[in-house]
Design a protein around this motif. Structure first.
Motif, PDB file in Angstrom:
ATOM      1  N   TYR A  23       3.991   6.218  -5.273  1.00 46.36           N
ATOM      2  CA  TYR A  23       4.092   6.342  -6.730  1.00 46.36           C
ATOM      3  C   TYR A  23       2.996   7.247  -7.279  1.00 46.36           C
ATOM      4  O   TYR A  23       3.236   8.071  -8.158  1.00 46.36           O
ATOM      5  CB  TYR A  23       4.026   4.970  -7.409  1.00 46.36           C
ATOM      6  N   SER A  24       1.794   7.096  -6.757  1.00 49.44           N
ATOM      7  CA  SER A  24       0.680   7.925  -7.206  1.00 49.44           C
ATOM      8  C   SER A  24       0.919   9.396  -6.868  1.00 49.44           C
ATOM      9  O   SER A  24       0.707  10.286  -7.705  1.00 49.44           O
ATOM     10  CB  SER A  24      -0.618   7.437  -6.553  1.00 49.44           C
ATOM     11  N   ILE A  65       0.827  -1.215   0.000  1.00 47.23           N
ATOM     12  CA  ILE A  65       0.000   0.000   0.000  1.00 47.23           C
ATOM     13  C   ILE A  65       0.854   1.255   0.000  1.00 47.23           C
ATOM     14  O   ILE A  65       0.618   2.172  -0.794  1.00 47.23           O
ATOM     15  CB  ILE A  65      -0.973  -0.022   1.197  1.00 47.23           C
ATOM     16  N   ARG A  66       1.850   1.321   0.859  1.00 48.10           N
ATOM     17  CA  ARG A  66       2.695   2.512   0.961  1.00 48.10           C
ATOM     18  C   ARG A  66       3.390   2.848  -0.356  1.00 48.10           C
ATOM     19  O   ARG A  66       3.332   3.991  -0.811  1.00 48.10           O
ATOM     20  CB  ARG A  66       3.707   2.342   2.091  1.00 48.10           C
ATOM     21  N   PRO A  67       4.046   1.890  -1.028  1.00 43.79           N
ATOM     22  CA  PRO A  67       4.676   2.224  -2.309  1.00 43.79           C
ATOM     23  C   PRO A  67       3.670   2.682  -3.359  1.00 43.79           C
ATOM     24  O   PRO A  67       3.945   3.606  -4.122  1.00 43.79           O
ATOM     25  CB  PRO A  67       5.345   0.912  -2.739  1.00 43.79           C
ATOM     26  N   SER A  68       2.518   2.059  -3.381  1.00 48.98           N
ATOM     27  CA  SER A  68       1.496   2.442  -4.351  1.00 48.98           C
ATOM     28  C   SER A  68       1.051   3.888  -4.141  1.00 48.98           C
ATOM     29  O   SER A  68       0.902   4.653  -5.103  1.00 48.98           O
ATOM     30  CB  SER A  68       0.292   1.501  -4.233  1.00 48.98           C
ATOM     31  N   GLN A  69       0.840   4.265  -2.897  1.00 47.86           N
ATOM     32  CA  GLN A  69       0.458   5.647  -2.588  1.00 47.86           C
ATOM     33  C   GLN A  69       1.582   6.615  -2.941  1.00 47.86           C
ATOM     34  O   GLN A  69       1.332   7.708  -3.452  1.00 47.86           O
ATOM     35  CB  GLN A  69       0.103   5.781  -1.107  1.00 47.86           C
ATOM     36  N   CYS A  87       3.819  10.887  -6.313  1.00 51.55           N
ATOM     37  CA  CYS A  87       4.943  11.414  -7.086  1.00 51.55           C
ATOM     38  C   CYS A  87       4.544  11.656  -8.541  1.00 51.55           C
ATOM     39  O   CYS A  87       5.000  12.615  -9.162  1.00 51.55           O
ATOM     40  CB  CYS A  87       6.137  10.473  -7.009  1.00 51.55           C
ATOM     41  N   HIS A  88       3.687  10.809  -9.089  1.00 52.10           N
ATOM     42  CA  HIS A  88       3.212  11.017 -10.455  1.00 52.10           C
ATOM     43  C   HIS A  88       2.458  12.342 -10.565  1.00 52.10           C
ATOM     44  O   HIS A  88       2.732  13.149 -11.452  1.00 52.10           O
ATOM     45  CB  HIS A  88       2.313   9.860 -10.886  1.00 52.10           C
ATOM     46  N   GLU A  89       1.511  12.563  -9.650  1.00 54.81           N
ATOM     47  CA  GLU A  89       0.729  13.796  -9.682  1.00 54.81           C
ATOM     48  C   GLU A  89       1.605  15.024  -9.446  1.00 54.81           C
ATOM     49  O   GLU A  89       1.474  16.044 -10.133  1.00 54.81           O
ATOM     50  CB  GLU A  89      -0.391  13.735  -8.646  1.00 54.81           C
ATOM     51  N   SER A  90       2.504  14.929  -8.490  1.00 47.32           N
ATOM     52  CA  SER A  90       3.384  16.040  -8.162  1.00 47.32           C
ATOM     53  C   SER A  90       4.305  16.382  -9.334  1.00 47.32           C
ATOM     54  O   SER A  90       4.460  17.552  -9.697  1.00 47.32           O
ATOM     55  CB  SER A  90       4.205  15.684  -6.925  1.00 47.32           C
ATOM     56  N   TYR A 141       9.818  13.248 -11.282  1.00 44.32           N
ATOM     57  CA  TYR A 141       9.295  11.997 -10.749  1.00 44.32           C
ATOM     58  C   TYR A 141      10.385  11.243  -9.977  1.00 44.32           C
ATOM     59  O   TYR A 141      10.173  10.807  -8.848  1.00 44.32           O
ATOM     60  CB  TYR A 141       8.743  11.136 -11.889  1.00 44.32           C
ATOM     61  N   LYS A 142      11.565  11.114 -10.583  1.00 45.45           N
ATOM     62  CA  LYS A 142      12.676  10.424  -9.917  1.00 45.45           C
ATOM     63  C   LYS A 142      13.116  11.164  -8.661  1.00 45.45           C
ATOM     64  O   LYS A 142      13.434  10.558  -7.643  1.00 45.45           O
ATOM     65  CB  LYS A 142      13.847  10.270 -10.881  1.00 45.45           C
ATOM     66  N   GLN A 143      13.117  12.493  -8.738  1.00 48.17           N
ATOM     67  CA  GLN A 143      13.499  13.303  -7.584  1.00 48.17           C
ATOM     68  C   GLN A 143      12.519  13.074  -6.433  1.00 48.17           C
ATOM     69  O   GLN A 143      12.928  12.930  -5.273  1.00 48.17           O
ATOM     70  CB  GLN A 143      13.517  14.778  -7.977  1.00 48.17           C
TER      71      GLN A 143
END
Length: 80
Positions: free
Chosen positions: A37-38, A31-35, A40-43, A69-71
């Motif tokens: 990634y989501s 759950i934590r990685p999924s949140q 970071c994608h939006e940001s 995204y990588k940052q």
């Protein structure tokens, strides 16, 4: 009533402990990685759109997006 609960906890403490460990591991590894990634994608998408003034409405350069995204992932503890 309290004695009954206490007896159940004493009897099944190993099962309860294993269940709690599995629950925490599931949160931490799924759950934590999924949140993250989501988020970071939006940001990264918002920042890339703000930076690209000549691109037009809601468009951005992919290289800029990937950099943000990588940052973001690195700042959250993911090394991708």
């Amino acid at each position: 009533m309290k004695e009954k609960i206490k007896k159940i906890l004493i009897k099944y403490w190993k099962i309860i402990s294993i269940f709690l460990i599995v629950l925490v591991l599931f949160y931490w590894l799924q759950i934590r990685p999924s949140q993250t990634y989501s988020y970071c994608h939006e940001s990264a998408q918002k920042k890339a759109i703000e930076v690209c003034s000549y691109c037009g409405n809601n468009k951005f350069e992919v290289a800029t997006y990937e950099s943000y995204y990588k940052q973001c992932l690195r700042s959250k503890g993911f090394n991708k």
